[in-house]
Design a protein around this motif. Sequence first.
Motif, mmCIF file in Angstrom:
data_model
loop_
_atom_site.group_PDB
_atom_site.id
_atom_site.type_symbol
_atom_site.label_atom_id
_atom_site.label_comp_id
_atom_site.label_asym_id
_atom_site.label_seq_id
_atom_site.Cartn_x
_atom_site.Cartn_y
_atom_site.Cartn_z
ATOM 1 N N ALA A 42 0.841 -1.203 0.000
ATOM 2 C CA ALA A 42 0.000 0.000 0.000
ATOM 3 C C ALA A 42 0.873 1.249 0.000
ATOM 4 O O ALA A 42 0.599 2.222 -0.712
ATOM 5 N N ALA A 43 1.946 1.225 0.788
ATOM 6 C CA ALA A 43 2.885 2.349 0.813
ATOM 7 C C ALA A 43 3.533 2.530 -0.555
ATOM 8 O O ALA A 43 3.668 3.651 -1.066
ATOM 9 N N THR A 44 3.935 1.418 -1.174
ATOM 10 C CA THR A 44 4.543 1.474 -2.503
ATOM 11 C C THR A 44 3.574 2.052 -3.523
ATOM 12 O O THR A 44 3.950 2.889 -4.356
ATOM 13 N N SER A 45 2.305 1.631 -3.470
ATOM 14 C CA SER A 45 1.303 2.118 -4.423
ATOM 15 C C SER A 45 1.077 3.616 -4.281
ATOM 16 O O SER A 45 0.930 4.330 -5.278
ATOM 17 N N GLY A 46 1.051 4.102 -3.044
ATOM 18 C CA GLY A 46 0.877 5.540 -2.830
ATOM 19 C C GLY A 46 2.027 6.343 -3.404
ATOM 20 O O GLY A 46 1.830 7.394 -4.028
ATOM 21 N N ILE A 47 3.242 5.843 -3.219
ATOM 22 C CA ILE A 47 4.413 6.526 -3.749
ATOM 23 C C ILE A 47 4.415 6.495 -5.276
ATOM 24 O O ILE A 47 4.813 7.458 -5.936
ATOM 25 N N MET A 48 3.942 5.387 -5.852
ATOM 26 C CA MET A 48 3.863 5.292 -7.312
ATOM 27 C C MET A 48 2.881 6.312 -7.875
ATOM 28 O O MET A 48 3.138 6.924 -8.914
ATOM 29 N N PHE A 113 -1.777 4.044 2.085
ATOM 30 C CA PHE A 113 -1.696 4.476 0.687
ATOM 31 C C PHE A 113 -1.692 6.003 0.597
ATOM 32 O O PHE A 113 -0.866 6.598 -0.104
ATOM 33 N N ALA A 114 -2.623 6.644 1.320
ATOM 34 C CA ALA A 114 -2.720 8.106 1.292
ATOM 35 C C ALA A 114 -1.459 8.752 1.837
ATOM 36 O O ALA A 114 -0.958 9.740 1.283
ATOM 37 N N GLN A 115 -0.905 8.185 2.903
ATOM 38 C CA GLN A 115 0.297 8.786 3.478
ATOM 39 C C GLN A 115 1.494 8.584 2.548
ATOM 40 O O GLN A 115 2.376 9.437 2.477
ATOM 41 N N GLY A 116 1.531 7.449 1.837
ATOM 42 C CA GLY A 116 2.595 7.245 0.863
ATOM 43 C C GLY A 116 2.539 8.290 -0.233
ATOM 44 O O GLY A 116 3.565 8.840 -0.650
ATOM 45 N N LEU A 117 1.323 8.584 -0.703
ATOM 46 C CA LEU A 117 1.139 9.622 -1.721
ATOM 47 C C LEU A 117 1.600 10.975 -1.197
ATOM 48 O O LEU A 117 2.334 11.705 -1.879
ATOM 49 N N ILE A 118 1.181 11.323 0.018
ATOM 50 C CA ILE A 118 1.551 12.619 0.598
ATOM 51 C C ILE A 118 3.059 12.711 0.823
ATOM 52 O O ILE A 118 3.683 13.740 0.568
ATOM 53 N N THR A 119 3.659 11.612 1.296
ATOM 54 C CA THR A 119 5.102 11.586 1.511
ATOM 55 C C THR A 119 5.851 11.909 0.222
ATOM 56 O O THR A 119 6.808 12.682 0.211
#
Length: 211
Positions: A42-48, A113-119
């Motif tokens: 989920a973290a990877t997907s957000g960053i992608m 996921f959302a935090q990965g995107l924000i990061t």
Amino acid sequence: MSYAENLWLFTLLLAGIIVVPGMDMIFVVANGLTGGRRAGMAATSGIMLGGAFHTLFGTVAVTALSTLVPQLAGPMLVIGAAYMIWIGYTLAKSAIVIDGIEASHLNRTTRIFAQGLITCLLNPKAWLFILAVYPQFMRPEYGPFWRQALLMGALTLLLQALIYGGLALAAAKGRDALISKPQITIWIGRAAGWLLMAVAAMMLVEGWSGW
């Protein structure tokens, strides 16, 4: 330089930058360790998704330079290449290690996921890097910008998925290895720095000649 050679250089440079430990990698590792495979992916997907936004931003910036203010294209190539050399120089002198990663207390996949995107989106170095890199590799002579952007964006997402996704799936083992052998990450960072300086020097010469 042919378009194929241009893409190979872009891919090589991109891979070198992604493997350097930073905010995104630490976020993936932390969530993979504390939340398991689902949290790490989920973290990877957000960053992608954040990487996709960066691609869109870079495309808009290059299109604006080439169509609205074409006289700025030459100086931007030179400035961007010089900035890339500076980043490479700082990486080549660095001693980056992964240590003291704090556990993430996010429990829900959507929140991770959302935090990965924000990061990813709140990383100022990423935006500056896009502004420096995209004018070097996205050129009018290679065809429509949207088509180039699709391919460059796909390469970005693919490399992020392979590197971050693979690290998320083996977070515990990968973290132990990187922390117990800090020289690995130090030399990864330095090698990426020298690679960045070499590519940027080529682009600087080309940009200066065109200007």
